[in-house]
Structures are given as structure tokens and as C-alpha cells.
Design a protein around this motif. Structure first.
Motif, PDB file in Angstrom:
ATOM      1  N   PRO A  20       0.805  -1.224   0.000  1.00  7.04           N
ATOM      2  CA  PRO A  20       0.000   0.000   0.000  1.00  7.04           C
ATOM      3  C   PRO A  20       0.835   1.270   0.000  1.00  7.04           C
ATOM      4  CG  PRO A  20      -0.903  -1.595   1.535  1.00  7.04           C
ATOM      5  CD  PRO A  20       0.418  -2.144   1.089  1.00  7.04           C
ATOM      6  N   LEU A  24       0.679   4.151  -2.890  1.00  4.39           N
ATOM      7  CA  LEU A  24       0.377   5.565  -2.688  1.00  4.39           C
ATOM      8  C   LEU A  24       1.483   6.449  -3.252  1.00  4.39           C
ATOM      9  CD1 LEU A  24      -1.162   5.623   0.905  1.00  4.39           C
ATOM     10  CD2 LEU A  24      -2.354   5.695  -1.289  1.00  4.39           C
ATOM     11  N   VAL A  44      -3.150  11.503   5.097  1.00  8.45           N
ATOM     12  CA  VAL A  44      -4.199  10.708   5.737  1.00  8.45           C
ATOM     13  C   VAL A  44      -4.647  11.454   6.979  1.00  8.45           C
ATOM     14  CG1 VAL A  44      -4.745   8.517   6.847  1.00  8.45           C
ATOM     15  CG2 VAL A  44      -3.250   8.568   4.854  1.00  8.45           C
ATOM     16  N   ALA A  56       1.360  10.558   4.075  1.00 10.16           N
ATOM     17  CA  ALA A  56       1.643   9.180   3.684  1.00 10.16           C
ATOM     18  C   ALA A  56       2.761   9.129   2.649  1.00 10.16           C
ATOM     19  CB  ALA A  56       0.388   8.516   3.123  1.00 10.16           C
ATOM     20  N   LEU A 127     -11.002  10.129   4.535  1.00 10.44           N
ATOM     21  CA  LEU A 127      -9.727   9.487   4.831  1.00 10.44           C
ATOM     22  C   LEU A 127      -8.522  10.404   4.680  1.00 10.44           C
ATOM     23  CD1 LEU A 127     -10.474   6.186   2.909  1.00 10.44           C
ATOM     24  CD2 LEU A 127     -10.457   6.470   5.389  1.00 10.44           C
ATOM     25  N   ALA A 155      -6.498   6.040  -4.466  1.00 10.21           N
ATOM     26  CA  ALA A 155      -5.777   6.243  -3.212  1.00 10.21           C
ATOM     27  C   ALA A 155      -6.693   6.005  -2.011  1.00 10.21           C
ATOM     28  CB  ALA A 155      -5.204   7.658  -3.160  1.00 10.21           C
ATOM     29  N   THR A 158      -7.102   2.392  -1.473  1.00  9.74           N
ATOM     30  CA  THR A 158      -5.851   1.829  -0.963  1.00  9.74           C
ATOM     31  C   THR A 158      -5.729   2.058   0.534  1.00  9.74           C
ATOM     32  OG1 THR A 158      -4.740   2.187  -3.087  1.00  9.74           O
ATOM     33  CG2 THR A 158      -3.337   1.889  -1.160  1.00  9.74           C
ATOM     34  N   VAL A 159      -6.008   3.282   0.987  1.00 10.59           N
ATOM     35  CA  VAL A 159      -5.921   3.602   2.414  1.00 10.59           C
ATOM     36  C   VAL A 159      -6.935   2.795   3.209  1.00 10.59           C
ATOM     37  CG1 VAL A 159      -6.254   5.416   4.139  1.00 10.59           C
ATOM     38  CG2 VAL A 159      -4.995   5.915   2.033  1.00 10.59           C
ATOM     39  N   ASP A 162      -6.011  -0.821   3.480  1.00  9.36           N
ATOM     40  CA  ASP A 162      -4.870  -1.020   4.373  1.00  9.36           C
ATOM     41  C   ASP A 162      -5.291  -0.908   5.832  1.00  9.36           C
ATOM     42  OD1 ASP A 162      -1.847  -1.205   4.701  1.00  9.36           O
ATOM     43  OD2 ASP A 162      -2.330   0.574   5.867  1.00  9.36           O
ATOM     44  N   LEU A 163      -6.183   0.032   6.142  1.00 11.90           N
ATOM     45  CA  LEU A 163      -6.636   0.189   7.519  1.00 11.90           C
ATOM     46  C   LEU A 163      -7.383  -1.041   8.008  1.00 11.90           C
ATOM     47  CD1 LEU A 163      -7.866   3.903   7.508  1.00 11.90           C
ATOM     48  CD2 LEU A 163      -5.746   2.994   8.450  1.00 11.90           C
ATOM     49  N   ILE A 171       1.124   4.912   8.838  1.00 11.68           N
ATOM     50  CA  ILE A 171       0.709   6.250   8.435  1.00 11.68           C
ATOM     51  C   ILE A 171      -0.519   6.660   9.216  1.00 11.68           C
ATOM     52  CG2 ILE A 171       1.574   6.017   6.071  1.00 11.68           C
ATOM     53  CD1 ILE A 171      -1.330   5.616   5.176  1.00 11.68           C
ATOM     54  N   GLY A 172      -0.852   7.925   9.090  1.00 11.37           N
ATOM     55  CA  GLY A 172      -2.099   8.420   9.630  1.00 11.37           C
ATOM     56  C   GLY A 172      -2.165   8.393  11.138  1.00 11.37           C
TER      57      GLY A 172
END
Length: 232
Positions: A20, A24, A44, A56, A127, A155, A158-159, A162-163, A171-172
Motif C-alpha cells: 500500500p 500511494l 491521511v 503518507a 480518509l 488512493a 488503498t488507504v 490497508d486500515l 501512516i495516519g
């Protein structure tokens, strides 16, 4: 956006499917290639007000300068896109002085002439943002806007994916690289008996007034070298 063009962009990113973070980074790089922009970043954000946030990925140093500037003054294309849930597009930043009086002078001093931000949003879930800039004046044309919207959508997926994974990337708000800001906000909240939002506004105001990065002001607060007052 045609399904064919969307598929073409996805195909260009396919090599990064398993990673991921790499995906990104490739989205940012692809924006530079297909949208004729100078650079870009993906931020993020957590919470509706976007106060918990982290970069990110970024294509260059100016993208990071813009992120820090927006966090410091609490305004700019990224916060606007995140709050509205729609793109914030400014082809000539010189026209945005009244709209973003704190952000615009600093961005122009960094050599930025145009900014374009797109929310990473899936339904009601916010997000973050995809933030692009140019060093020359000029709006995105129809094809560039179409591609930027598609890449922001990719994107966002993708985020979110991944979460949901058992081992999310670093990230984030999951492990916030700007945790010092949130720690300082908590300190000011306790000291002045104000809300977290008001505490953050006070920190931002001090950083802006003293032309000091938000992270540095926060570190001064945490180390007790600085104590804010409600009149700051």
C-alpha cells in the motif's frame, strides 16, 4: 470518467498492489506524469476536523512545506477539500489571498502558483486528501481533472483497504508522526481549560504569529519552555 481510462490508471499501478505504501507513492508520481503538475502529496486524516493527520507520501520538499504550512495555519486547499468533501481547485494562487490569508503568502513564497486538492472519500468516510501543486499558473484541463479524480479514488480505496488489514502501514492516526502536536494540544487543554479544538487553534495562532513550525511550538509546550495564554 470512462471505465476504460480508470482501468488504464489501475493497470499503471498494478505492480504496487501488494504494498500500500508503494502504491500511494506511485499514485503521487503518476499524478505528476498525467496531470502536468509539479508535485503532490497524500495526507491521511482522522476525525471530521482533520486535526489528526500525517503525510503518507510526497513527491518533493515543497509538497512537505505545503503540508506543514496548512497544519500550522489550519487552512488551505487540503483542509477545504477535506471539509467540503469535494475538490478545491485554484489555478492562480494569487487570487486566493482573501480565501486563505494565512496559507497563500507562504505557499507563494515557496514558489507555488496553483494548487489542487481532492478528498480521499468513500461515501461518508473521510480518509484524507490528495494535494497537487504547480509552480506555474494554470488550471487543470478536463483530462487532467478526470485523471486526478480517478487517482484520488484509487488512493482512498488503498488507504481504506490497508486500515482493514491485520498489519496496516505506518501512516495516519494509527501511529501519528505528528503526535507531538496532539500531545501539546492535550497540555494546553488541561492548562487553560479549553476544548481540544480551541487548544489547537491557540497553538496554530502562536506558530503563525512567530513564524515557527507547528511541531517546534508543540515541542516547546511539552518541554515547558512555552506556556500559551488565551490571549495568544
Amino acid at each position: 470518467m470512462s471505465a476504460e481510462r480508470y482501468g488504464e490508471l489501475v493497470a499503471l499501478l498494478r505492480a504496487d498492489n501488494s504494498d500500500p505504501a508503494a502504491r500511494l507513492r506511485r499514485v503521487c508520481g503518476l499524478c505528476v506524469e498525467v496531470c502536468a503538475v509539479t508535485g503532490g502529496a497524500i495526507t491521511v486524516q482522522g476525525g471530521d476536523d482533520g486535526t489528526a493527520q500525517a503525510v503518507a507520501c510526497a513527491t518533493d520538499a515543497i509538497s512537505l512545506v505545503l503540508d506543514n504550512l496548512q497544519r500550522t495555519v489550519g487552512e488551505g486547499p487540503g483542509p477545504a477539500a477535506h471539509e467540503r468533501g469535494g475538490p478545491a481547485l485554484v489555478g492562480d494562487l494569487a487570487t486566493a489571498e482573501a480565501r486563505w490569508p494565512g496559507f497563500t503568502p507562504g505557499a507563494r513564497a515557496a514558489g507555488v502558483a496553483a494548487v489542487f486538492s481532492f478528498p480521499l472519500r468513500l461515501g461518508a468516510v473521510r480518509l484524507g486528501t490528495l494535494d497537487l501543486y504547480r509552480t506555474s499558473v494554470g488550471s487543470l484541463n478536463r483530462g487532467e481533472l478526470r485523471d486526478a479524480l480517478a487517482l484520488a479514488d484509487i488512493a482512498a480505496h488503498t488507504v481504506l483497504d490497508d486500515l482493514r488489514s491485520p498489519d496496516p502501514m505506518d501512516i495516519g492516526w494509527l501511529s501519528d508522526i505528528h503526535a507531538v502536536v496532539h500531545q501539546a494540544t492535550g497540555v494546553v487543554t488541561a492548562q487553560l481549560d479549553v476544548t481540544m479544538r480551541d487548544a489547537l487553534l491557540l497553538i496554530r495562532a502562536h506558530a503563525y504569529a512567530h513564524q515557527t513550525p507547528l511541531d517546534q511550538v508543540s515541542q516547546q509546550i511539552i518541554s515547558k519552555r512555552l506556556r500559551l495564554e488565551t490571549g495568544e
